[in-house]
Design a protein around this motif. Sequence first.
Motif, PDB file in Angstrom:
ATOM      1  N   LYS A 277       9.718   8.407  -4.042  1.00  9.74           N
ATOM      2  CA  LYS A 277       9.454   7.695  -2.594  1.00  9.74           C
ATOM      3  C   LYS A 277       8.120   8.105  -3.009  1.00  9.74           C
ATOM      4  CE  LYS A 277      13.672   7.162  -0.690  1.00  9.74           C
ATOM      5  NZ  LYS A 277      14.004   7.642   0.507  1.00  9.74           N
ATOM      6  N   ARG A 278       7.581   9.348  -3.042  1.00 13.11           N
ATOM      7  CA  ARG A 278       6.148   9.508  -2.113  1.00 13.11           C
ATOM      8  C   ARG A 278       4.656   8.536  -3.253  1.00 13.11           C
ATOM      9  NH1 ARG A 278       7.869  14.712  -0.564  1.00 13.11           N
ATOM     10  NH2 ARG A 278       8.037  15.327  -2.660  1.00 13.11           N
ATOM     11  N   PHE A 279       5.644   8.854  -4.967  1.00  9.60           N
ATOM     12  CA  PHE A 279       4.982   8.205  -5.804  1.00  9.60           C
ATOM     13  C   PHE A 279       4.539   6.975  -5.567  1.00  9.60           C
ATOM     14  CE2 PHE A 279       4.139   6.078  -9.503  1.00  9.60           C
ATOM     15  CZ  PHE A 279       3.478   6.753 -10.122  1.00  9.60           C
ATOM     16  N   LEU A 280       5.751   5.945  -4.866  1.00 11.93           N
ATOM     17  CA  LEU A 280       6.070   4.891  -5.349  1.00 11.93           C
ATOM     18  C   LEU A 280       4.862   4.438  -4.301  1.00 11.93           C
ATOM     19  CD1 LEU A 280       9.215   3.884  -6.143  1.00 11.93           C
ATOM     20  CD2 LEU A 280       7.189   3.774  -7.510  1.00 11.93           C
ATOM     21  N   ARG A 281       5.123   5.105  -2.385  1.00 17.64           N
ATOM     22  CA  ARG A 281       4.312   4.638  -1.272  1.00 17.64           C
ATOM     23  C   ARG A 281       3.083   4.895  -1.704  1.00 17.64           C
ATOM     24  NH1 ARG A 281       5.343   8.361   1.479  1.00 17.64           N
ATOM     25  NH2 ARG A 281       4.256   9.876   0.926  1.00 17.64           N
ATOM     26  N   ILE A 282       2.365   5.524  -2.032  1.00 12.99           N
ATOM     27  CA  ILE A 282       1.127   5.911  -3.068  1.00 12.99           C
ATOM     28  C   ILE A 282       0.425   4.893  -3.820  1.00 12.99           C
ATOM     29  CG2 ILE A 282      -0.801   7.634  -3.371  1.00 12.99           C
ATOM     30  CD1 ILE A 282       0.974   9.975  -2.174  1.00 12.99           C
ATOM     31  N   SER A 283       1.159   4.526  -4.718  1.00 11.64           N
ATOM     32  CA  SER A 283       0.338   4.467  -6.105  1.00 11.64           C
ATOM     33  C   SER A 283       0.693   3.389  -6.289  1.00 11.64           C
ATOM     34  CB  SER A 283       1.092   5.101  -7.266  1.00 11.64           C
ATOM     35  OG  SER A 283       0.132   6.346  -7.354  1.00 11.64           O
ATOM     36  N   LEU A 284       2.351   2.346  -5.211  1.00 17.95           N
ATOM     37  CA  LEU A 284       2.383   1.103  -5.599  1.00 17.95           C
ATOM     38  C   LEU A 284       2.077   0.511  -3.770  1.00 17.95           C
ATOM     39  CD1 LEU A 284       3.587  -1.578  -6.942  1.00 17.95           C
ATOM     40  CD2 LEU A 284       5.836  -0.914  -6.403  1.00 17.95           C
ATOM     41  N   TYR A 285       3.002   1.131  -3.073  1.00 14.74           N
ATOM     42  CA  TYR A 285       3.295   0.016  -2.451  1.00 14.74           C
ATOM     43  C   TYR A 285       1.344   0.218  -1.370  1.00 14.74           C
ATOM     44  CZ  TYR A 285       8.188   0.845  -2.438  1.00 14.74           C
ATOM     45  OH  TYR A 285       9.461   1.257  -3.474  1.00 14.74           O
ATOM     46  N   GLN A 286       0.283   1.559  -1.351  1.00 16.25           N
ATOM     47  CA  GLN A 286      -0.823   1.005  -1.191  1.00 16.25           C
ATOM     48  C   GLN A 286      -1.525   0.695  -1.922  1.00 16.25           C
ATOM     49  OE1 GLN A 286      -1.148   5.490   0.465  1.00 16.25           O
ATOM     50  NE2 GLN A 286       0.267   4.770   1.848  1.00 16.25           N
ATOM     51  N   HIS A 287      -1.462   0.432  -3.217  1.00 17.82           N
ATOM     52  CA  HIS A 287      -2.375  -0.689  -4.206  1.00 17.82           C
ATOM     53  C   HIS A 287      -2.748  -1.618  -3.429  1.00 17.82           C
ATOM     54  CE1 HIS A 287      -3.779  -1.963  -7.025  1.00 17.82           C
ATOM     55  NE2 HIS A 287      -4.236  -1.922  -8.570  1.00 17.82           N
ATOM     56  N   TYR A 288      -3.971  -1.581  -3.656  1.00  9.47           N
ATOM     57  CA  TYR A 288      -4.577  -2.560  -2.975  1.00  9.47           C
ATOM     58  C   TYR A 288      -4.674  -4.038  -3.484  1.00  9.47           C
ATOM     59  CZ  TYR A 288      -7.323  -5.014  -6.914  1.00  9.47           C
ATOM     60  OH  TYR A 288      -7.736  -5.035  -8.395  1.00  9.47           O
ATOM     61  N   ARG A 289      -3.853  -3.799  -4.252  1.00 10.05           N
ATOM     62  CA  ARG A 289      -3.382  -5.591  -4.192  1.00 10.05           C
ATOM     63  C   ARG A 289      -2.481  -6.019  -3.621  1.00 10.05           C
ATOM     64  NH1 ARG A 289      -2.510  -6.002 -11.010  1.00 10.05           N
ATOM     65  NH2 ARG A 289      -1.333  -8.212  -9.966  1.00 10.05           N
ATOM     66  N   VAL A 290      -1.580  -4.860  -3.904  1.00  5.50           N
ATOM     67  CA  VAL A 290      -0.713  -5.190  -2.747  1.00  5.50           C
ATOM     68  C   VAL A 290      -0.929  -5.346  -0.656  1.00  5.50           C
ATOM     69  CG1 VAL A 290       2.068  -4.515  -2.026  1.00  5.50           C
ATOM     70  CG2 VAL A 290       1.555  -3.686  -4.381  1.00  5.50           C
ATOM     71  N   HIS A 291      -2.051  -4.065  -1.266  1.00  5.82           N
ATOM     72  CA  HIS A 291      -2.074  -4.377   0.698  1.00  5.82           C
ATOM     73  C   HIS A 291      -3.253  -5.324   0.636  1.00  5.82           C
ATOM     74  CE1 HIS A 291      -3.824  -2.775   4.568  1.00  5.82           C
ATOM     75  NE2 HIS A 291      -5.073  -2.934   4.009  1.00  5.82           N
ATOM     76  N   ARG A 292      -3.668  -6.666  -0.382  1.00  5.24           N
ATOM     77  CA  ARG A 292      -4.084  -7.786   0.118  1.00  5.24           C
ATOM     78  C   ARG A 292      -3.391  -8.427   0.719  1.00  5.24           C
ATOM     79  NH1 ARG A 292      -8.656  -8.592  -4.493  1.00  5.24           N
ATOM     80  NH2 ARG A 292     -10.001  -7.394  -3.362  1.00  5.24           N
ATOM     81  N   MET A 293      -2.073  -8.643  -0.295  1.00  2.30           N
ATOM     82  CA  MET A 293      -0.710  -9.066  -0.089  1.00  2.30           C
ATOM     83  C   MET A 293       0.008  -9.301   1.419  1.00  2.30           C
ATOM     84  SD  MET A 293       2.650  -9.200   0.378  1.00  2.30           S
ATOM     85  CE  MET A 293       3.690  -8.322  -0.640  1.00  2.30           C
ATOM     86  N   THR A 294      -0.058  -8.071   1.671  1.00  2.00           N
ATOM     87  CA  THR A 294       0.546  -6.886   3.265  1.00  2.00           C
ATOM     88  C   THR A 294      -0.319  -7.707   4.156  1.00  2.00           C
ATOM     89  OG1 THR A 294      -0.513  -5.162   2.888  1.00  2.00           O
ATOM     90  CG2 THR A 294       1.643  -5.687   1.981  1.00  2.00           C
ATOM     91  N   ALA A 295      -1.718  -8.137   3.836  1.00  2.00           N
ATOM     92  CA  ALA A 295      -2.760  -8.291   4.629  1.00  2.00           C
ATOM     93  C   ALA A 295      -2.787  -8.873   5.211  1.00  2.00           C
ATOM     94  CB  ALA A 295      -4.029  -7.405   4.964  1.00  2.00           C
ATOM     95  N   LYS A 296      -2.568 -10.794   4.281  1.00  2.00           N
ATOM     96  CA  LYS A 296      -2.368 -11.676   4.437  1.00  2.00           C
ATOM     97  C   LYS A 296      -0.965 -12.512   5.057  1.00  2.00           C
ATOM     98  CE  LYS A 296      -3.160 -12.135  -0.022  1.00  2.00           C
ATOM     99  NZ  LYS A 296      -3.330 -13.434  -0.967  1.00  2.00           N
ATOM    100  N   ALA A 297       0.194 -11.509   5.050  1.00  4.76           N
ATOM    101  CA  ALA A 297       1.071 -11.773   5.619  1.00  4.76           C
ATOM    102  C   ALA A 297       0.919 -11.384   6.627  1.00  4.76           C
ATOM    103  CB  ALA A 297       2.768 -10.802   4.610  1.00  4.76           C
ATOM    104  N   ALA A 298       0.699 -10.034   7.358  1.00  6.38           N
ATOM    105  CA  ALA A 298       0.347  -9.656   8.592  1.00  6.38           C
ATOM    106  C   ALA A 298      -0.178 -10.959   9.583  1.00  6.38           C
ATOM    107  CB  ALA A 298      -0.151  -8.162   9.150  1.00  6.38           C
TER     108      ALA A 298
END
Length: 391
Positions: free
Chosen positions: A303-324
Amino acid sequence: MNLPAYGIDSGLASYAAIASRSRGRRHSEPEPAYRSEFQRDRDRIIHSAAFRRLEYKTQVFVNHEGDLFRTRLTHSIEVAQIARSIARALHLNEDLTEAIALAHDLGHTPFGHAGQDALNACMKPYGGFEHNLQSLRVVDELEERYAEFCGLNLTFEAREGILKHCSPANARELGELGERFLNRMQPSLEAQLTDLADTIAYNSHDVDDGLRSRLIDIDALNEVRLFNEQYVEVRDTYPDISLRRTVHEVVRRMINRQVVDLVETSVQRLQAAQPADIDAVRAQPQPLIAYSDTMREQNLELKRFLRISLYQHYRVHRMTAKAARVLTSLFEAFIDDPRLLPDEAREHSQRLEASMGMPGRARGVADYIAGMTDRYAITEYERVYNPKELT
């Protein structure tokens, strides 16, 4: 022709949820013919509009980013498959387990957890937003399919399993369903195992989707024990298979390893506790369905790995920022001017406002937004904010 008698509850452990002993439904109904009460729950969930919409709701990747990434619908089906396997091994009620698994994300917003966080922030002055409570709201109030009641009128046991988390303030508003949160009691074993099956499914399959998207790589994942142990086994046994087959084989083994550990550990805990029935399960100080200490540590590491490496990846963060931004903008527009809402959503919000005031208006807006698919939310945003979109 006389059909042989079929015992719906036959073969279940004494501490399983027994359909014939269900605590019942909010609205009384005749018993179903040729189905158990929990089979009826499952069928109602599958036929609901909220379940169909899960096909176009984000798991991690926005629906239009690729056809092969998992959605809330495929995730829910995968949770149901894993959960039923565990339930069968433990002689628990598979039908109730499947119903809980298929319904557990019905209240999720578009754009995954980013959407929930955004909507919760918008709703903070009005009681907040939490997708477990929204899933319960969907099956209790929002689905409109039956002449005699709102919602799906599910059994107590299905509703109990859907509601995994609840604050004391909200629990006090839920009657007997909220009692376990106030009295620190446990849900049914079927609810407990489905919660962990959810974790197994999304952790393992996010590894698969993360690798497919190339946001994470195998070298980094090999620092995670749960992945590495399976990877070494696969490469030693099948040194010449392709990378794609390697990944599928590793993920399959990760799921199996977690399921086997969960079943074996839970058997030990059940044998030690010796609960006589489902009420004895609810009275336990701790859940009886659990990983071993070793597997729990490995699961947390993943879970820690996925949170740092996937869920906080800049490409995922771009999507989440747009979603917000999309959901926040829609909420602000609709709360300020409900006339922007489609007729049915506006009438729903007005009914709630008439009885609850401004918090009711906000809850009606949140109900409308939470029910959107990813692409519908984007379309509504364009309709509201783009001058070129006239309708």
